[in-house]
Design a protein around this motif. Structure first.
Motif, PDB file in Angstrom:
ATOM      1  N   UNK A  79       0.834  -1.207   0.000  1.00 31.82           N
ATOM      2  CA  UNK A  79       0.000   0.000   0.000  1.00 31.82           C
ATOM      3  C   UNK A  79       0.868   1.257   0.000  1.00 31.82           C
ATOM      4  N   UNK A  80       1.959   1.225   0.769  1.00 34.68           N
ATOM      5  CA  UNK A  80       2.852   2.388   0.835  1.00 34.68           C
ATOM      6  C   UNK A  80       3.514   2.638  -0.520  1.00 34.68           C
ATOM      7  N   UNK A  81       3.829   1.562  -1.226  1.00 37.24           N
ATOM      8  CA  UNK A  81       4.482   1.704  -2.543  1.00 37.24           C
ATOM      9  C   UNK A  81       3.504   2.225  -3.595  1.00 37.24           C
ATOM     10  N   UNK A  82       2.307   1.628  -3.624  1.00 39.03           N
ATOM     11  CA  UNK A  82       1.337   1.992  -4.659  1.00 39.03           C
ATOM     12  C   UNK A  82       0.618   3.292  -4.336  1.00 39.03           C
ATOM     13  N   UNK A  83       0.423   3.547  -3.032  1.00 44.17           N
ATOM     14  CA  UNK A  83      -0.327   4.739  -2.644  1.00 44.17           C
ATOM     15  C   UNK A  83      -1.817   4.481  -2.557  1.00 44.17           C
ATOM     16  N   UNK A  84      -2.232   3.239  -2.681  1.00 45.05           N
ATOM     17  CA  UNK A  84      -3.652   2.884  -2.574  1.00 45.05           C
ATOM     18  C   UNK A  84      -3.771   1.391  -2.281  1.00 45.05           C
ATOM     19  N   UNK A  85      -4.983   0.998  -1.813  1.00 48.84           N
ATOM     20  CA  UNK A  85      -5.244  -0.425  -1.599  1.00 48.84           C
ATOM     21  C   UNK A  85      -5.518  -1.083  -2.938  1.00 48.84           C
ATOM     22  N   UNK A  86      -4.892  -2.212  -3.164  1.00 51.59           N
ATOM     23  CA  UNK A  86      -4.975  -2.853  -4.471  1.00 51.59           C
ATOM     24  C   UNK A  86      -6.327  -3.507  -4.722  1.00 51.59           C
ATOM     25  N   UNK A  87      -6.953  -4.088  -3.689  1.00 53.80           N
ATOM     26  CA  UNK A  87      -8.225  -4.783  -3.871  1.00 53.80           C
ATOM     27  C   UNK A  87      -8.059  -5.983  -4.783  1.00 53.80           C
ATOM     28  N   UNK A  88      -9.072  -6.206  -5.653  1.00 51.43           N
ATOM     29  CA  UNK A  88      -9.026  -7.370  -6.544  1.00 51.43           C
ATOM     30  C   UNK A  88      -8.752  -6.943  -7.985  1.00 51.43           C
ATOM     31  N   UNK A  89      -8.185  -5.761  -8.141  1.00 51.20           N
ATOM     32  CA  UNK A  89      -7.953  -5.236  -9.486  1.00 51.20           C
ATOM     33  C   UNK A  89      -6.942  -6.086 -10.249  1.00 51.20           C
ATOM     34  N   UNK A  90      -6.987  -5.968 -11.557  1.00 52.91           N
ATOM     35  CA  UNK A  90      -5.977  -6.588 -12.405  1.00 52.91           C
ATOM     36  C   UNK A  90      -4.717  -5.735 -12.332  1.00 52.91           C
ATOM     37  N   UNK A  91      -3.575  -6.367 -12.144  1.00 52.20           N
ATOM     38  CA  UNK A  91      -2.326  -5.614 -12.094  1.00 52.20           C
ATOM     39  C   UNK A  91      -1.547  -5.809 -13.398  1.00 52.20           C
ATOM     40  N   UNK A  92      -0.492  -5.038 -13.532  1.00 54.11           N
ATOM     41  CA  UNK A  92       0.383  -5.170 -14.701  1.00 54.11           C
ATOM     42  C   UNK A  92       0.477  -3.894 -15.506  1.00 54.11           C
ATOM     43  N   UNK A  93      -0.467  -2.954 -15.270  1.00 54.34           N
ATOM     44  CA  UNK A  93      -0.451  -1.706 -16.039  1.00 54.34           C
ATOM     45  C   UNK A  93       0.186  -0.573 -15.253  1.00 54.34           C
ATOM     46  N   UNK A  94       0.641  -0.854 -14.022  1.00 56.10           N
ATOM     47  CA  UNK A  94       1.250   0.195 -13.210  1.00 56.10           C
ATOM     48  C   UNK A  94       2.541   0.701 -13.864  1.00 56.10           C
ATOM     49  N   UNK A  95       2.746   1.997 -13.825  1.00 54.33           N
ATOM     50  CA  UNK A  95       3.972   2.582 -14.385  1.00 54.33           C
ATOM     51  C   UNK A  95       4.810   3.101 -13.222  1.00 54.33           C
ATOM     52  N   UNK A  96       5.495   2.164 -12.548  1.00 54.26           N
ATOM     53  CA  UNK A  96       6.239   2.495 -11.343  1.00 54.26           C
ATOM     54  C   UNK A  96       7.749   2.503 -11.576  1.00 54.26           C
ATOM     55  N   UNK A  97       8.177   2.025 -12.732  1.00 57.07           N
ATOM     56  CA  UNK A  97       9.612   1.983 -13.014  1.00 57.07           C
ATOM     57  C   UNK A  97      10.275   0.717 -12.509  1.00 57.07           C
ATOM     58  N   UNK A  98       9.520  -0.190 -11.935  1.00 53.16           N
ATOM     59  CA  UNK A  98      10.067  -1.462 -11.430  1.00 53.16           C
ATOM     60  C   UNK A  98       8.939  -2.485 -11.391  1.00 53.16           C
ATOM     61  N   UNK A  99       9.261  -3.716 -11.765  1.00 48.06           N
ATOM     62  CA  UNK A  99       8.271  -4.797 -11.716  1.00 48.06           C
ATOM     63  C   UNK A  99       8.612  -5.747 -10.582  1.00 48.06           C
ATOM     64  N   UNK A 100       7.599  -6.116  -9.812  1.00 47.84           N
ATOM     65  CA  UNK A 100       7.781  -7.015  -8.663  1.00 47.84           C
ATOM     66  C   UNK A 100       7.004  -8.304  -8.909  1.00 47.84           C
ATOM     67  N   UNK A 101       7.653  -9.456  -8.667  1.00 50.40           N
ATOM     68  CA  UNK A 101       6.963 -10.748  -8.693  1.00 50.40           C
ATOM     69  C   UNK A 101       7.151 -11.418  -7.337  1.00 50.40           C
ATOM     70  N   UNK A 102       6.033 -11.734  -6.688  1.00 50.03           N
ATOM     71  CA  UNK A 102       6.032 -12.435  -5.401  1.00 50.03           C
ATOM     72  C   UNK A 102       5.702 -13.894  -5.674  1.00 50.03           C
ATOM     73  N   UNK A 103       6.579 -14.799  -5.236  1.00 47.78           N
ATOM     74  CA  UNK A 103       6.406 -16.208  -5.601  1.00 47.78           C
ATOM     75  C   UNK A 103       5.568 -16.999  -4.604  1.00 47.78           C
ATOM     76  N   UNK A 104       5.458 -16.527  -3.339  1.00 52.26           N
ATOM     77  CA  UNK A 104       4.792 -17.354  -2.338  1.00 52.26           C
ATOM     78  C   UNK A 104       3.498 -16.741  -1.780  1.00 52.26           C
ATOM     79  N   UNK A 105       3.535 -15.484  -1.300  1.00 48.76           N
ATOM     80  CA  UNK A 105       2.332 -14.905  -0.714  1.00 48.76           C
ATOM     81  C   UNK A 105       2.649 -13.672   0.104  1.00 48.76           C
ATOM     82  N   UNK A 106       1.712 -13.294   0.986  1.00 44.59           N
ATOM     83  CA  UNK A 106       1.885 -12.083   1.793  1.00 44.59           C
ATOM     84  C   UNK A 106       2.552 -12.412   3.128  1.00 44.59           C
ATOM     85  N   UNK A 107       3.487 -11.532   3.511  1.00 46.09           N
ATOM     86  CA  UNK A 107       4.259 -11.746   4.725  1.00 46.09           C
ATOM     87  C   UNK A 107       5.665 -12.219   4.372  1.00 46.09           C
TER      88      UNK A 107
END
Length: 377
Positions: free
Chosen positions: A227-255
């Motif tokens: 949330x701090x990185x994006x500036x908003x709660x992601x919810x159930x939206x489709x991701x991939x269109x963010x223009x943040x200058x870096x792509x993150x892939x999480x392989x396992x889950x939250x935490x």
């Protein structure tokens, strides 16, 4: 033995991958079937129509709508520049003439005798689609795009942020169970895809963005950091269109979650090689997973590249490794204990097919089959 078909999360050392590359609207395909391509090869292009701005010429010149064509200095289809006169009144005895200036650079798209308005359209916007992966074109979709085949290491994550990137894989974390630290990111990682360990925080992502890192792969991230990185709660939206200058892939889950041993092994084995990575994710219907592809040189591809189990449709058996993809156990790894044949009533009172799984902690859960995905190792 009971079996079931289920969406899968694939982690494979070497497999055939087909990537469809399509334009957002019809255009021109620039490559042919059988043509080798690299990730940055432009395979198709088109042009998006420029924005249109209406100009009420009749009102501005104080004339009837039907008189507008006679006042025009530029005709339909002619190019104009911003602030260039496009229409002029006749004035009184040739004096006190008024002019209308173009609000934009572009062309006159329409002159209306009905409304008295003139449409000025900005130049068309070129759009091109690149191959994104090194491989070979195996299908041309006329006017729309291509299908590119590649062969190599293929890893799907559970969640991602950011668009498609390519770069050299570099191992930074000291192990799959160690968090990625800001001090481990250097200027030498610019344009590369960093393999982290179990966890990444917002401050580490910020440091990586300062160093112009192309992407990060880690086991987990906290919702608060996201949330701090994006500036908003992601919810159930489709991701991939963010223009943040870096792509993150999480392989396992939250935490903070240790990256799966197989995933970490494959990534570290591919260190130093060029990878293609996408953070695009859709959890609900039409599932899309973030993915990492490390193509092998074409010369080393096997002659018989049979479809993998994932391409055929994964089959779940007792003892199959699975991952839970719904709360409250989102991201948890488990093994299938049993596959009851008859539907079972769940909390919503719906009767659905279920699967009994054992978490790594030993806890057993009875879950709807739609709430787990098979992991292919």
């Amino acid at each position: 033995m009971a079996t079931a078909y289920t969406p899968g999360l694939k982690v494979s050392r070497a497999t055939r991958v087909l990537e469809e590359r399509r334009l957002p609207l019809r255009g021109e395909v620039l490559v042919e079937v059988g043509q080798p391509v690299t990730a940055d090869t432009v395979v198709a292009r088109t042009y998006l129509p420029g924005r249109v701005e209406p100009v009420n010429v009749a009102n501005k010149l104080g004339v009837e709508a039907r008189e507008v064509p006679a006042t025009m200095l530029k005709q339909q289809g002619e190019a104009v520049t911003k602030d260039e006169p496009i229409a002029r009144s006749k004035g009184l005895f040739g004096l006190f003439k008024s002019e209308v200036l173009s609000p934009r650079t572009g062309k006159i798209d329409l002159i209306s005798e009905t409304t008295g308005q003139v449409m000025v359209r900005e130049p068309d916007v070129p759009v091109q689609v690149e191959a994104w992966v090194d491989g070979v074109v195996v299908e041309v979709i006329a006017g729309e795009g291509v299908v590119v085949e590649t062969y190599g290491t293929y890893i799907q994550g559970i969640f991602g942020i950011g668009g498609e990137v390519t770069g050299e894989l570099v191992v930074v974390a000291s192990g799959p169970d160690r968090p990625l630290e800001a001090t481990q990111i250097t200027d030498g990682h610019a344009g590369k895809i960093v393999i982290g360990g179990s966890y990444v925080t917002h401050s580490v992502i910020t440091e990586a963005m300062k160093k112009k890192v192309a992407g990060i792969i880690v086991g987990g991230i906290d919702d608060a950091d996201l949330r701090a990185w994006l500036g908003y709660d992601l919810g159930v939206a489709i991701t991939g269109s963010e223009e943040l200058g870096l792509t993150l892939v999480v392989t396992e889950g939250f935490g903070q979650i240790t990256m799966a041993a197989k995933t970490y092994e494959l990534l570290t084995a591919a260190a130093g090689r060029k990878a293609s990575m996408s953070g695009a994710t859709q959890i609900r219907a039409g599932v899309i997973r973030p993915q990492i592809i490390v193509p092998q040189p074409m010369a080393s591809w096997p002659s018989q590249r049979a479809e993998s189990e994932a391409e055929k449709g994964l089959v779940m058996h007792v003892n199959s490794p699975v991952r839970v993809i719904r709360q409250p156990h989102f991201g948890a790894l488990a093994k299938v204990v049993s596959l009851p044949v008859d539907p079972v009533a769940i909390e919503t009172e719906a009767r659905v097919r279920v699967v009994e799984v054992a978490l790594e902690s030993g806890e057993r859960l009875l879950l709807p089959r739609a709430n787990v995905e098979l992991i292919e190792l």
